[in-house]
Design an enzyme around this catalytic site. Structure first.
Site, PDB file in Angstrom:
ATOM      1  N   HIS A 101      32.727  -1.720  -2.869  1.00 24.96           N
ATOM      2  CA  HIS A 101      32.100  -2.930  -2.313  1.00 24.96           C
ATOM      3  C   HIS A 101      33.159  -4.031  -2.345  1.00 24.96           C
ATOM      4  O   HIS A 101      34.023  -4.043  -3.235  1.00 24.96           O
ATOM      5  CB  HIS A 101      30.941  -3.431  -3.180  1.00 24.96           C
ATOM      6  CG  HIS A 101      29.779  -2.499  -3.308  1.00 24.96           C
ATOM      7  ND1 HIS A 101      29.721  -1.516  -4.260  1.00 24.96           N
ATOM      8  CD2 HIS A 101      28.606  -2.434  -2.635  1.00 24.96           C
ATOM      9  CE1 HIS A 101      28.571  -0.876  -4.154  1.00 24.96           C
ATOM     10  NE2 HIS A 101      27.876  -1.405  -3.182  1.00 24.96           N
ATOM     11  N   ASP A 104      33.621  -5.459  -5.727  1.00 22.10           N
ATOM     12  CA  ASP A 104      34.183  -4.586  -6.774  1.00 22.10           C
ATOM     13  C   ASP A 104      35.701  -4.770  -6.765  1.00 22.10           C
ATOM     14  O   ASP A 104      36.352  -4.762  -7.805  1.00 22.10           O
ATOM     15  CB  ASP A 104      33.967  -3.090  -6.481  1.00 22.10           C
ATOM     16  CG  ASP A 104      32.524  -2.728  -6.269  1.00 22.10           C
ATOM     17  OD1 ASP A 104      31.661  -3.390  -6.845  1.00 22.10           O
ATOM     18  OD2 ASP A 104      32.284  -1.761  -5.505  1.00 22.10           O
TER      19      ASP A 104
HETATM   20  C1  XLS Z   1      22.300   1.969  -4.611  1.00 14.39           C
HETATM   21  C2  XLS Z   1      23.174   2.493  -3.582  1.00 14.39           C
HETATM   22  C3  XLS Z   1      24.527   1.794  -3.463  1.00 14.39           C
HETATM   23  C4  XLS Z   1      25.198   2.103  -2.152  1.00 14.39           C
HETATM   24  C5  XLS Z   1      26.345   1.200  -1.825  1.00 14.39           C
HETATM   25  O1  XLS Z   1      21.320   2.573  -4.989  1.00 14.39           O
HETATM   26  O2  XLS Z   1      23.327   3.857  -3.839  1.00 14.39           O
HETATM   27  O3  XLS Z   1      25.336   2.108  -4.541  1.00 14.39           O
HETATM   28  O4  XLS Z   1      25.660   3.420  -2.110  1.00 14.39           O
HETATM   29  O5  XLS Z   1      25.977  -0.128  -1.782  1.00 14.39           O
END
Ligand code: XLS
Ligand code: CA
Ligand code: CA
Length: 440
Positions: A101, A104
């Site tokens: 993200h 991150d």
């Molecule tokens: C949350 C999601 C998230 C997505 C990316 O439950 O899995 O991690 O994969 O934002």
């Protein structure tokens, strides 16, 4: 560059009989399977957020994981250290892909300007590291769900200024992904849903969501991003009901917004089971509608109903999943992303290695079973013969719209015979799957 995992050597393939824990028993990156190497088929990715950002806290307790790359007061330097840790981890694991993200990778800062400055700075650093280590971004994404401004959603927020703020983030994250040569970009609608209908205008929110997804697709073409756009379905958590509930629901939304050509799905095992499906069923439905894009391979726990994001550990389950994916030709831009975290009590950094190594072997062993099923064709021959009636003139005339309901009624009366369908042979099919798992 500081080393954070200096007690760990590079992890190599050592075969099924090795005594070493940190070695691959089945994942042999260059082994040819179904005309490609294992590495090319699986495109294994490590996720930034659970591995390098998550501290091990839960709803009842504080952090349990000490992340040494965070022991640095200068915030940008801290994120550079985190990047060093990420690169060391994936290179020691011997995989090629990362997912992240925006926040991150770079600190959010205190203003949109700071956000952009930080992101550009870290994208430059990451770009260099990817080049130096021959790594790639499987997909990037924007976190438009953690900050309090997004408590009532991002694209579906009652306030258009928050819609604009989410657009700002996605624009920047998508541009960053493109500049890094990413293969895909994910939109997970973190809080795109509602907790109660009492305060929610569903029709309005859906219209907003359609606009948002359209804007993102338009921008993708404007900047010439050649990767794939993915929507990641999830039925609930954090909101009570999410608009992107499952593959079928997202397909309906894409048709409603006229976006079927623009998006594929990033399907997560844990989200499929939260929606009440098996992961295999969810993938099969996506494949049947040409929507499969990429995979988040983390699972839930059969005994509880939340998103535990555990590493896969069952070849029995994964063999079916991989068979379904590879009998439909496999993934193109997609891969297998470990959106997975170690358990809160697994508080040594070494646990991340055990987790990934074991899960990668599960995928590799499952891929071998899928290969066996595809090559021996027992299941596909069974399906072909089961549907062979549709090759007759009756079957093809029905599907081509050449007969009416009256024609069919006439046919039945004239034919005047009871039809006895052949056995579905489910148990035989299940035996064939187990034999493929046991064989290699
Ligand atoms: C949350 C999601 C998230 C997505 C990316 O439950 O899995 O991690 O994969 O934002
Ligand atoms: Ca999840
Ligand atoms: Ca996910």
């Amino acid at each position: 560059m500081v080393s954070y995992f200096n007690e760990i050597d590079k992890i190599n393939f050592a075969g099924p009989d090795t005594e070493k824990q940190l070695a691959y028993r089945y994942y042999d990156a260059n082994r040819m399977v179904l005309n490609k190497t294992m590495a090319e088929h699986l495109k294994i990715a490590v996720c930034y957020w659970h591995s390098f950002c998550w501290h091990g806290g839960d709803a009842f307790g504080a952090a349990t994981r000490n992340l040494p790359w965070e022991a640095e007061s200068n915030i940008l330097k801290r994120y550079e250290n985190k990047l060093d840790a990420a690169i060391e981890f994936v290179t020691k694991l011997g995989v090629k892909y990362l997912t992240f993200h925006d926040i991150d990778l770079a600190p959010e800062g205190n203003s949109p300007q700071e956000y952009q400055y930080n992101l550009n700075h870290m994208v430059d650093k990451l770009g260099q590291k990817l080049n130096d280590n021959k790594l790639q971004v499987l997909w990037g994404t924007a976190n438009a769900f953690s900050h309090p401004r997004y408590m009532s959603g991002a694209a579906t927020n009652p306030n258009p200024e928050i819609f604009a703020r989410a657009a700002f983030q996605v624009k920047n994250a998508l541009t960053a992904t493109k500049n890094l040569g990413g293969l895909g970009y994910v939109l997970w609608g973190g809080r795109e849903g509602y907790d109660t209908t009492l305060n929610t205008n569903i029709a309005q929110e859906l219209e907003q969501l359609g606009r948002f997804l359209t804007l993102v697709a338009e921008y993708k073409h404007k900047i010439g991003f050649k990767g794939s756009l993915y929507i990641e379905p999830k039925p609930c958590e954090p909101t009570k009901r999410q608009y992107d509930f499952d593959a079928a629901t997202v397909y309906a939304l894409l048709q409603k917004f006229d976006l079927v050509q623009e998006y594929k799905l990033n399907l997560e095992a844990n989200h499929a089971t939260l929606a009440g499906h098996s992961f295999t069923d969810e993938i099969a439905y996506a494949c049947a509608n040409n929507l499969l894009g990429s995979i988040d391979i983390n699972r839930g726990d059969a005994q509880n109903g939340w998103d535990t994001d555990q590493f896969p550990n069952s070849v029995e389950e994964m063999a079916l999943v991989l068979y379904e994916i590879f009998r439909h030709g496999g993934l193109t831009n997609g891969g297998f992303n470990f959106d997975a975290k170690v358990r809160r009590q697994s508080n040594s950094l070494h646990d991340m290695f055990y987790a990934h190594v074991g899960a990668i072997d599960v995928l590799a062993k499952s891929l071998l079973a899928a290969e066996e099923l595809i090559v021996n064709k027992r299941l596909s021959d069974n399906i072909s013969s089961r549907y062979s009636g549709w090759q007759t003139s009756l079957g093809s005339n029905i599907l081509q719209g050449k007969v009416s309901l009256e024609d069919l009624a006439k046919f039945v009366v004239e034919n005047n015979k009871e039809v006895n369908p052949p056995s579905g042979q489910q148990e035989l099919c299940e035996n064939i799957v187990n034999q493929a798992i046991w064989k290699k």
